[in-house]
Design an enzyme around this catalytic site. Structure first.
Site, PDB file in Angstrom:
ATOM      1  CE  LYS A  98       1.156  -4.212   7.050  1.00 36.03           C
ATOM      2  NZ  LYS A  98       1.506  -3.152   5.855  1.00 36.03           N
ATOM      3  CB  ILE A 133       4.772  -5.162   7.710  1.00 33.78           C
ATOM      4  CG1 ILE A 133       5.277  -6.485   7.567  1.00 33.78           C
ATOM      5  CG2 ILE A 133       4.770  -4.522   6.280  1.00 33.78           C
ATOM      6  CD1 ILE A 133       4.466  -7.396   6.789  1.00 33.78           C
ATOM      7  CB  THR A 160      -0.981   0.020   1.285  1.00 34.77           C
ATOM      8  OG1 THR A 160      -1.623  -1.146   1.284  1.00 34.77           O
ATOM      9  CG2 THR A 160      -1.906   1.117   1.209  1.00 34.77           C
ATOM     10  CB  THR A 161       3.859   2.314   2.103  1.00 38.27           C
ATOM     11  OG1 THR A 161       2.976   1.798   3.274  1.00 38.27           O
ATOM     12  CG2 THR A 161       4.596   3.506   2.414  1.00 38.27           C
ATOM     13  CE1 TYR A 169     -16.758   0.009  -3.869  1.00 37.48           C
ATOM     14  CE2 TYR A 169     -17.097  -1.954  -5.436  1.00 37.48           C
ATOM     15  CZ  TYR A 169     -17.567  -0.554  -5.159  1.00 37.48           C
ATOM     16  OH  TYR A 169     -18.732   0.005  -5.559  1.00 37.48           O
ATOM     17  CE1 TYR A 178      -1.912  -4.539   5.776  1.00 42.07           C
ATOM     18  CE2 TYR A 178      -1.508  -4.177   3.480  1.00 42.07           C
ATOM     19  CZ  TYR A 178      -1.794  -3.919   4.595  1.00 42.07           C
ATOM     20  OH  TYR A 178      -1.528  -2.555   4.896  1.00 42.07           O
ATOM     21  NE  ARG A 238      -4.138   2.296   3.415  1.00 40.95           N
ATOM     22  CZ  ARG A 238      -3.826   3.346   2.668  1.00 40.95           C
ATOM     23  NH1 ARG A 238      -4.604   3.511   1.570  1.00 40.95           N
ATOM     24  NH2 ARG A 238      -2.961   4.564   2.690  1.00 40.95           N
TER      25      ARG A 238
END
Length: 292
Positions: free
Chosen positions: A161, A204, A44-45, A107, A133, A138
């Site tokens: 994660k 993480i 994501t980052t 989503y 994850y 999000r």
């Protein structure tokens, strides 16, 4: 098992929004020198949501090339389509990644059985270590501990994660009696120290983007159960843990790295440069950590 500070590395970009591979290589070298224990490419980052598939795999390949086996490389390969996640995971394996970090589908809000079948299908299709994850803030999807326990029985699903950001969830996962070689990573810097003192194996981290040495040292102390040392180090990082999320990640992290002279200011729409009201707060956070 990978332990310690695992940076969710940003993807440097030019002001025009093109991937800056030279800056990426320099960041990777810096992380290895500062003690970062592993690198996640295109999570994501790393703005995975706005990279093309070709760019995505090129970033993974570049990180693998520069790391040159000195630390493990995990590739973000999640998607809300199971078939797409399988394809990205295959490509990341071919690019040389040591493991895949796969976010829950976003989503479309699959039920727990859908999550189980999604990760099972990927694990059966691609023979590489998979770290799941969970970041419901999000994705709009929360993978519950019971589902984690089911998936942990599959041979190449090696960890999770957990980024819900609640210590109650950390305790739930620790209480499951998961296989001893199943890795538990936090994805929430603000509660990372407590999570590792309770028994998690690493973080993480977004904060590690700008304070890699301190994050590595804090993780080492926390995993060893040295609460005093971990707390002392973490006190220097507390403002970063908070203020790197004043704008949506990775906006503040990229601003901070630009202020440190390590990248240029490129970021892709729909993300935009950091809110000017937050500049002094993030700058003060960097100074508190000795990063400026």
């Amino acid at each position: 098992m990978i332990k310690g500070s695992i940076v969710a590395i940003v993807t440097p970009m030019t002001p025009a929004g093109e991937v800056d591979f030279d800056a990426l290589a320099a960041l990777v070298e810096w992380h290895v020198a500062e003690g970062t224990d592993a690198i996640v490419a295109v999570g994501t980052t790393g703005e995975s949501a706005t990279l093309s598939v070709d760019e995505h795999i090129a970033v993974v390949r570049k990180v693998v090339e520069v790391v040159a086996k000195r630390v493990p490389v995990l590739a973000g390969t999640g998607a809300n389509s199971t078939a797409e996640a399988i394809e990205l995971t295959r490509l990341a394996k071919d690019a040389g990644a040591d493991a895949a970090l796969i976010v829950t589908p976003y989503y479309n809000k699959p039920p727990q059985e859908g999550l189980y079948r999604h990760f099972k299908a990927i694990a059966e299709a691609v023979a590489m270590p998979i770290v799941m994850y969970n970041v419901p803030g999000r994705t709009g999807c929360d993978m519950l501990p019971a589902t984690v326990a089911r998936l942990a029985q599959l041979p190449n699903i090696v960890g999770i994660k957990e980024a819900k950001g609640e210590l109650s969830r950390v305790r739930e996962l620790l209480a499951l009696g998961l296989p001893k070689d199943f890795a538990l990573y936090t994805g929430d810097d603000a509660t990372a120290r407590e999570s590792m003192l309770l028994g998690f194996h690493g973080d993480i981290s977004v904060t590690a983007n700008v304070a890699p040495k301190l994050m590595h040292e804090m993780c080492v102390a926390a995993i060893a159960g040295d609460a005093a040392t971990a707390g002392m180090i973490d006190s220097r990082l507390t403002l970063l843990h908070k203020n790197l999320f004043l704008d949506p990640n990775p906006i503040p992290a990229k601003w901070a790295l630009e202020a440190m002279g390590r990248i240029r200011g490129g970021i892709r729409l729909p993300l935009v440069p950091m809110n000017p009201d937050h500049v002094n707060l993030v700058r003060d956070s960097l100074r508190a950590a000795g990063a400026l």
